[in-house]
Design a protein around this motif. Structure first.
Motif, PDB file in Angstrom:
ATOM      1  N   SER A   1       0.835  -1.194   0.000  1.00  0.00           N
ATOM      2  CA  SER A   1       0.000   0.000   0.000  1.00  0.00           C
ATOM      3  C   SER A   1       0.871   1.246   0.000  1.00  0.00           C
ATOM      4  O   SER A   1       1.847   1.341   0.734  1.00  0.00           O
ATOM      5  CB  SER A   1      -0.888  -0.028   1.246  1.00  0.00           C
TER       6      SER A   1
ATOM      7  N   GLU B   1      -4.710   2.566   3.474  1.00  0.00           N
ATOM      8  CA  GLU B   1      -5.388   2.054   2.283  1.00  0.00           C
ATOM      9  C   GLU B   1      -6.020   0.684   2.516  1.00  0.00           C
ATOM     10  O   GLU B   1      -7.156   0.445   2.114  1.00  0.00           O
ATOM     11  CB  GLU B   1      -4.406   1.973   1.113  1.00  0.00           C
ATOM     12  N   ASN B   2      -5.300  -0.215   3.167  1.00  0.00           N
ATOM     13  CA  ASN B   2      -5.834  -1.561   3.392  1.00  0.00           C
ATOM     14  C   ASN B   2      -7.080  -1.534   4.267  1.00  0.00           C
ATOM     15  O   ASN B   2      -8.055  -2.233   3.984  1.00  0.00           O
ATOM     16  CB  ASN B   2      -4.768  -2.473   3.999  1.00  0.00           C
TER      17      ASN B   2
ATOM     18  N   ASN C   1     -10.016  -0.033   2.259  1.00  0.00           N
ATOM     19  CA  ASN C   1     -10.558  -1.046   1.350  1.00  0.00           C
ATOM     20  C   ASN C   1     -11.374  -2.080   2.117  1.00  0.00           C
ATOM     21  O   ASN C   1     -12.465  -2.456   1.684  1.00  0.00           O
ATOM     22  CB  ASN C   1      -9.441  -1.741   0.569  1.00  0.00           C
TER      23      ASN C   1
ATOM     24  N   HIS D   1     -14.877  -0.868   3.165  1.00  0.00           N
ATOM     25  CA  HIS D   1     -15.860  -0.734   2.091  1.00  0.00           C
ATOM     26  C   HIS D   1     -16.152  -2.054   1.376  1.00  0.00           C
ATOM     27  O   HIS D   1     -17.276  -2.241   0.892  1.00  0.00           O
ATOM     28  CB  HIS D   1     -15.448   0.392   1.150  1.00  0.00           C
ATOM     29  N   VAL D   2     -15.214  -2.969   1.358  1.00  0.00           N
ATOM     30  CA  VAL D   2     -15.520  -4.314   0.852  1.00  0.00           C
ATOM     31  C   VAL D   2     -16.534  -4.963   1.791  1.00  0.00           C
ATOM     32  O   VAL D   2     -17.510  -5.583   1.337  1.00  0.00           O
ATOM     33  CB  VAL D   2     -14.241  -5.174   0.711  1.00  0.00           C
TER      34      VAL D   2
ATOM     35  N   GLN E   1      -8.662  10.094  -0.103  1.00  0.00           N
ATOM     36  CA  GLN E   1      -9.663   9.274   0.575  1.00  0.00           C
ATOM     37  C   GLN E   1     -10.829  10.130   1.058  1.00  0.00           C
ATOM     38  O   GLN E   1     -11.991   9.723   0.938  1.00  0.00           O
ATOM     39  CB  GLN E   1      -9.030   8.515   1.740  1.00  0.00           C
TER      40      GLN E   1
ATOM     41  N   SER F   1     -20.573   2.193  -0.403  1.00  0.00           N
ATOM     42  CA  SER F   1     -19.328   1.426  -0.298  1.00  0.00           C
ATOM     43  C   SER F   1     -18.731   1.119  -1.668  1.00  0.00           C
ATOM     44  O   SER F   1     -17.516   1.225  -1.857  1.00  0.00           O
ATOM     45  CB  SER F   1     -19.562   0.126   0.478  1.00  0.00           C
TER      46      SER F   1
ATOM     47  N   LEU G   1     -15.081   2.534  -3.052  1.00  0.00           N
ATOM     48  CA  LEU G   1     -14.063   1.686  -3.663  1.00  0.00           C
ATOM     49  C   LEU G   1     -13.756   2.140  -5.090  1.00  0.00           C
ATOM     50  O   LEU G   1     -12.592   2.192  -5.501  1.00  0.00           O
ATOM     51  CB  LEU G   1     -14.502   0.222  -3.645  1.00  0.00           C
TER      52      LEU G   1
ATOM     53  N   ARG H   1     -10.122   3.770  -6.227  1.00  0.00           N
ATOM     54  CA  ARG H   1      -9.248   3.061  -7.170  1.00  0.00           C
ATOM     55  C   ARG H   1      -9.088   3.812  -8.483  1.00  0.00           C
ATOM     56  O   ARG H   1      -8.198   3.504  -9.255  1.00  0.00           O
ATOM     57  CB  ARG H   1      -9.794   1.664  -7.410  1.00  0.00           C
TER      58      ARG H   1
END
Length: 142
Positions: free
Chosen positions: A3, A8-9, A12, A15-16, A81, A132, A136, A140
């Motif tokens: 990252s 960032e992780n 992600n 939102h995943v 972000q 979400s 994402l 990205r």
């Protein structure tokens, strides 16, 4: 790869999880709508379903927000972000208007139909899915 953006992780992952919880919630809600039962037979299950399905997302999202506030000086969330969340929130908010109209029209003619009970989980989970997925997508996007 590793990252390059702060947090960032975790961003992600939050939102995943939002996409997963929203998809599960919409699936359960749509399945409830296909049951051949009177609305009164299961209308009290709607709020617990919302709570149970959304709880993992709510917990992780609130934990992440707490960490962002606590670590504001450490740069856990960068400007991109923040902008991406703003774009995702705006997209979800603007999407809520047609979603609400569709749900209203669906339940308008049938005072005892599934729509009188299921509009809330459909609205909440659809909004969460759009938010979400939007977060994402915008994150990205270059």
């Amino acid at each position: 790869g590793q990252s390059t953006r702060p947090g960032e992780n975790l961003f992600n992952a939050v939102h995943v999880l939002g996409v997963v919880c929203a998809s599960v919630g919409l699936t359960i809600t749509m399945k409830m709508g296909t049951l051949d039962l009177p609305v009164d037979a299961w209308k009290w299950s709607v709020v617990p379903v919302i709570f149970i399905v959304a709880l993992p997302y709510a917990f992780v999202f609130l934990s992440w927000l707490y960490g962002v506030r606590k670590e504001a000086d450490a740069g856990l969330m960068d400007e991109k972000q923040k902008t991406d969340l703003l774009k995702a929130g705006t997209t979800a908010w603007l999407s809520s208007f047609p979603i609400t109209v569709i749900l209203f029209l669906t339940s308008y003619g049938d005072a005892q139909g599934a729509g009188t009970v299921l509009w809330l989980p459909v609205y909440l989970f659809a909004s969460l899915l759009i938010f979400s997925a939007g977060a994402l997508y915008f994150f990205r996007k270059a």
